[in-house]
Design an enzyme around this catalytic site. Structure first.
Site, PDB file in Angstrom:
ATOM      1  N   LYS A 183     -15.441   0.862  -6.118  1.00 38.79           N
ATOM      2  CA  LYS A 183     -14.447   0.372  -7.089  1.00 38.79           C
ATOM      3  C   LYS A 183     -14.501  -1.148  -7.043  1.00 38.79           C
ATOM      4  CE  LYS A 183     -10.666  -0.949  -7.853  1.00 38.79           C
ATOM      5  NZ  LYS A 183     -10.384  -2.228  -8.583  1.00 38.79           N
ATOM      6  N   GLY A 236     -10.765  -7.724   0.853  1.00 37.59           N
ATOM      7  CA  GLY A 236      -9.681  -8.197  -0.007  1.00 37.59           C
ATOM      8  C   GLY A 236      -8.550  -8.755   0.823  1.00 37.59           C
ATOM      9  N   SER A 237      -7.321  -8.565   0.340  1.00 36.66           N
ATOM     10  CA  SER A 237      -6.162  -9.164   1.004  1.00 36.66           C
ATOM     11  C   SER A 237      -5.688  -8.298   2.172  1.00 36.66           C
ATOM     12  CB  SER A 237      -5.019  -9.312  -0.003  1.00 36.66           C
ATOM     13  OG  SER A 237      -4.626  -8.034  -0.465  1.00 36.66           O
ATOM     14  N   GLY A 241      -5.442  -4.322   2.364  1.00 33.76           N
ATOM     15  CA  GLY A 241      -6.214  -3.748   3.465  1.00 33.76           C
ATOM     16  C   GLY A 241      -5.366  -2.814   4.314  1.00 33.76           C
ATOM     17  N   GLU A 258     -12.453  -6.437   5.691  1.00 30.91           N
ATOM     18  CA  GLU A 258     -12.694  -7.881   5.721  1.00 30.91           C
ATOM     19  C   GLU A 258     -11.594  -8.519   4.884  1.00 30.91           C
ATOM     20  OE1 GLU A 258     -13.081 -11.236   4.918  1.00 30.91           O
ATOM     21  OE2 GLU A 258     -14.922 -10.921   3.749  1.00 30.91           O
ATOM     22  N   GLU A 392      -3.258 -17.716   3.580  1.00 31.07           N
ATOM     23  CA  GLU A 392      -4.480 -17.928   2.812  1.00 31.07           C
ATOM     24  C   GLU A 392      -4.098 -18.257   1.369  1.00 31.07           C
ATOM     25  OE1 GLU A 392      -7.164 -14.531   1.939  1.00 31.07           O
ATOM     26  OE2 GLU A 392      -8.772 -15.848   2.613  1.00 31.07           O
TER      27      GLU A 392
HETATM   28  P1  NAI Z   1      -6.486  -7.375  -3.461  1.00 27.69           P
HETATM   29  O1  NAI Z   1      -6.757  -7.177  -2.022  1.00 27.69           O
HETATM   30  O2  NAI Z   1      -5.267  -6.739  -4.009  1.00 27.69           O
HETATM   31  O3  NAI Z   1      -7.754  -6.837  -4.307  1.00 27.69           O
HETATM   32  C1  NAI Z   1      -9.022  -6.569  -3.758  1.00 27.69           C
HETATM   33  C2  NAI Z   1      -9.521  -5.230  -4.280  1.00 27.69           C
HETATM   34  O4  NAI Z   1      -8.623  -4.196  -3.880  1.00 27.69           O
HETATM   35  C3  NAI Z   1      -9.624  -5.132  -5.805  1.00 27.69           C
HETATM   36  O5  NAI Z   1     -10.747  -4.344  -6.156  1.00 27.69           O
HETATM   37  C4  NAI Z   1      -8.338  -4.394  -6.163  1.00 27.69           C
HETATM   38  O6  NAI Z   1      -8.435  -3.694  -7.387  1.00 27.69           O
HETATM   39  C5  NAI Z   1      -8.225  -3.434  -5.006  1.00 27.69           C
HETATM   40  N1  NAI Z   1      -6.857  -2.916  -4.774  1.00 27.69           N
HETATM   41  C6  NAI Z   1      -5.678  -3.546  -5.009  1.00 27.69           C
HETATM   42  N2  NAI Z   1      -4.637  -2.744  -4.677  1.00 27.69           N
HETATM   43  C7  NAI Z   1      -5.175  -1.594  -4.207  1.00 27.69           C
HETATM   44  C8  NAI Z   1      -4.626  -0.368  -3.716  1.00 27.69           C
HETATM   45  N3  NAI Z   1      -3.305  -0.166  -3.634  1.00 27.69           N
HETATM   46  N4  NAI Z   1      -5.471   0.601  -3.306  1.00 27.69           N
HETATM   47  C9  NAI Z   1      -6.805   0.416  -3.373  1.00 27.69           C
HETATM   48  N5  NAI Z   1      -7.382  -0.699  -3.849  1.00 27.69           N
HETATM   49  C10 NAI Z   1      -6.579  -1.698  -4.261  1.00 27.69           C
HETATM   50  O7  NAI Z   1      -6.491  -8.950  -3.738  1.00 27.69           O
HETATM   51  P2  NAI Z   1      -5.935  -9.806  -4.989  1.00 27.69           P
HETATM   52  O8  NAI Z   1      -4.583  -9.338  -5.384  1.00 27.69           O
HETATM   53  O9  NAI Z   1      -6.991  -9.842  -6.024  1.00 27.69           O
HETATM   54  O10 NAI Z   1      -5.838 -11.258  -4.311  1.00 27.69           O
HETATM   55  C11 NAI Z   1      -4.720 -11.634  -3.546  1.00 27.69           C
HETATM   56  C12 NAI Z   1      -5.114 -12.461  -2.333  1.00 27.69           C
HETATM   57  O11 NAI Z   1      -5.950 -11.700  -1.482  1.00 27.69           O
HETATM   58  C13 NAI Z   1      -5.937 -13.712  -2.613  1.00 27.69           C
HETATM   59  O12 NAI Z   1      -5.146 -14.787  -2.969  1.00 27.69           O
HETATM   60  C14 NAI Z   1      -6.633 -13.919  -1.292  1.00 27.69           C
HETATM   61  O13 NAI Z   1      -5.763 -14.601  -0.414  1.00 27.69           O
HETATM   62  C15 NAI Z   1      -6.861 -12.519  -0.788  1.00 27.69           C
HETATM   63  N6  NAI Z   1      -8.238 -12.068  -1.073  1.00 27.69           N
HETATM   64  C16 NAI Z   1      -9.175 -12.115  -0.077  1.00 27.69           C
HETATM   65  C17 NAI Z   1     -10.476 -11.795  -0.359  1.00 27.69           C
HETATM   66  C18 NAI Z   1     -11.530 -11.836   0.688  1.00 27.69           C
HETATM   67  O14 NAI Z   1     -12.666 -12.162   0.394  1.00 27.69           O
HETATM   68  N7  NAI Z   1     -11.239 -11.458   1.906  1.00 27.69           N
HETATM   69  C19 NAI Z   1     -10.921 -11.429  -1.702  1.00 27.69           C
HETATM   70  C20 NAI Z   1      -9.854 -11.338  -2.668  1.00 27.69           C
HETATM   71  C21 NAI Z   1      -8.576 -11.667  -2.341  1.00 27.69           C
END
Ligand code: NAI
Ligand code: MG
Length: 495
Positions: A183, A236-237, A241, A258, A392
């Site tokens: 996904k 992701g976040s 996570g 990660e 972050e």
């Molecule tokens: P997020 O962690 O919500 O999104 C990352 C992925 O998880 C996306 O594919 C999203 O569709 C998916 N996702 C979101 N909610 C989910 C759920 N309940 N169940 C399964 N999958 C889900 O991150 P977001 O909202 O885009 O960014 C927020 C903050 O997260 C950023 O400001 C940053 O601090 C951090 N982040 C860290 C990343 C890294 O490389 N470690 C990458 C992206 C965001």
């Protein structure tokens, strides 16, 4: 920073509009609903993707289950050959893939895409997955281990570097003989879809790689929620996570996470500032600061504090920004949510008493009017407990924290929940050795900012930055489980 200006015209040949890949077929979502993918520089819609939910994920798991036995049983050298062929096709489409990723992420050209190389590194491991022979209590017994794939596995990746994340996760998982349901992020799903299309063209069988697009709480949540998913990978976040881990806990599904960082750049008085200053400015503005490894805190010894701040400010003011296809250093942030999030952190920095040195807002008008732009921002006199020093930001916001000695530097550097990357700038080997051991991080760079220059370094976090390692020589092994076999002839004497 090298700048080249890619053409703003996007080749359509590898884009598939409004469809996702399940079982080798390009299909819409079950409900027919879609999501718009926009160019974050101007909010123009560049494509539509299916808005999938649990029903689509179930179909993808069905397809992956059907593909699994043959893929598992294909000899490992043949699997490797298919991955090499995939890498070849990615290389042949470098320009298109690069522009696609630039456009959906909003990132100006940042160098040759790493995907073909990453994939070749992984493909080379596919037929080197080995077990061990075990000592036995009697000569009639043979003991050995087998490394076997889990079956159908799942991966969820973010939007900041969708291409590299896709091949890292998918490549290692399928090299081990698993089949996968991926996904991608709703903001940057096009590069993953294009890469999956090339995998199919390379001859990787239908159903081995399935890409289901949609929102996290719908399509994303359905993946770890399924007991048919045998292992998960998530980037992701920390918030999401933790949700993924809770869903995995329910099904006792193993996973790696990660989750980003708050990486310190520790600068000692003997540092080569000609090297350190540009590297630190680039480190926090590359990809508009939206890099998990971004060095977002400068922890500097007080005796050189003033010089470091002055030179960092000058360097950050040189960073140019604009739409991805212009010859600029930095593009916009990915979306409205990130834009207000980053501006909110800048506001918090001001309110909590940090000194704004440069930047601090969203540029107005002209090319910036419609995009999610934010200026490269430097805060000085940040104290370690401030929000901008702890959380972050995922934007081009750098915080300078002054410390009195090496012990305090270690305490401050380690004083967040995160532990992804840490850098040390010094000419003193003694300091370099002590700091490399003392810093709580999965990666330590001495005189470099983003873990540069290493091939095949395992990548992952300490503390809340996650667990598990990708990208190293063991990355394929991480997607296998170990089986111990003890084998004795029928009728052998009792031990
Ligand atoms: P997020 O962690 O919500 O999104 C990352 C992925 O998880 C996306 O594919 C999203 O569709 C998916 N996702 C979101 N909610 C989910 C759920 N309940 N169940 C399964 N999958 C889900 O991150 P977001 O909202 O885009 O960014 C927020 C903050 O997260 C950023 O400001 C940053 O601090 C951090 N982040 C860290 C990343 C890294 O490389 N470690 C990458 C992206 C965001
Ligand atoms: Mg977008």
């Amino acid at each position: 920073m090298t700048i080249t200006s890619p053409s703003p015209t996007l080749s359509e040949s590898i884009l598939v509009d409004g469809l996702q890949l399940i079982g080798g077929e390009w299909v819409p979502s079950v409900t027919g609903r879609t999501i718009e993918v926009i160019n974050p520089a101007n909010r123009e819609v560049i494509a539509r993707i299916p808005r999938s939910d649990a029903a689509d994920v179930e179909a993808a798991i069905d397809a992956a289950e059907r593909a699994f036995p043959a893929w598992r049983d294909l000899n490992a050298t043949a699997r490797a050959a298919l991955l090499f062929r995939w890498a070849q096709l990615i290389e042949e489409h470098t320009a298109e893939i690069d522009q696609l990723e630039s456009q959906e992420v909003g990132r100006p050209h940042w160098g040759p895409p790493p995907m073909a190389g990453q994939l070749r590194f992984i493909a080379g491991q596919a037929d080197k997955v080995q077990g061990v022979s075990l000592p036995t209590y009697s000569p009639e017994t043979l003991g050995f281990t087998l490394r076997e794939p889990y079956g159908v596995v799942g991966g969820i990746i973010p939007w900041n570097a969708p291409g590299p994340m896709f091949v890292t996760e998918v490549g290692a998982a399928i090299a081990a003989g698993n089949t996968i349901v991926m996904k991608p992020a709703e903001d940057a799903p096009l590069t993953p879809l294009a890469l999956a299309k090339l995998a199919l063209e390379a001859g990787i069988p239908a159903g081995v790689i399935n890409v289901v697009t949609g929102y996290g709480h719908e399509a994303g949540a359905a993946i770890p929620a399924s007991p048919r998913i045998r292992r998960m990978g998530f980037t992701g976040s920390p918030f999401t996570g933790s949700l993924i881990m809770a869903a995995c806990a329910k099904n006792l599904t193993p996973l790696h996470l990660e989750l980003g960082g708050k990486s310190p750049q520790v600068v000692f008085p003997d540092a080569d500032l000609d090297q350190a200053i540009p590297a630190m400015a680039t480190g926090i503005t590359l990809n508009t600061g939206q890099i998990c490894a971004a060095g977002s805190r400068v922890v500097v010894l007080r005796s050189i504090h003033d010089e470091v701040v002055e030179r960092l400010a000058t360097q950050m003011q040189k960073i140019t920004y604009g739409p991805w296809h212009q010859p600029v250093n930095m593009g916009p942030l990915i979306n409205e949510k990130q834009h207000s999030r980053v501006l909110g952190y800048i506001e918090a920095g001001r309110k909590e008493g940090a000194d704004l040195v440069t930047g601090g807002g969203a540029p107005q008008g002209g090319d910036y009017g419609n995009g999610f732009f934010v200026q490269p921002t430097l805060f000085d006199n940040v104290s370690p407990d401030m929000t901008i020093a702890q959380e972050e930001i995922f934007g081009p916001v750098l915080s300078v924290i002054a410390v009195d000695d090496e012990q305090e530097a270690v305490r401050v550097a380690n004083g967040t929940d995160y532990g992804l990357v840490a850098s040390v700038w010094t000419r003193d080997v003694g300091i370099a050795v002590r700091m490399s051991r003392a810093l709580q991080a999965g990666q330590v760079g001495v005189n470099n900012a983003l873990g540069a220059g290493v091939i095949g370094g395992p990548f992952g976090g300490y503390k809340n930055s996650g667990f598990g390692r990708t990208m190293g020589a063991d990355s394929v092994l991480e997607w296998t489980q170990v089986k111990t076999v003890s084998m004795r002839p029928a009728g052998a004497p009792r031990i």
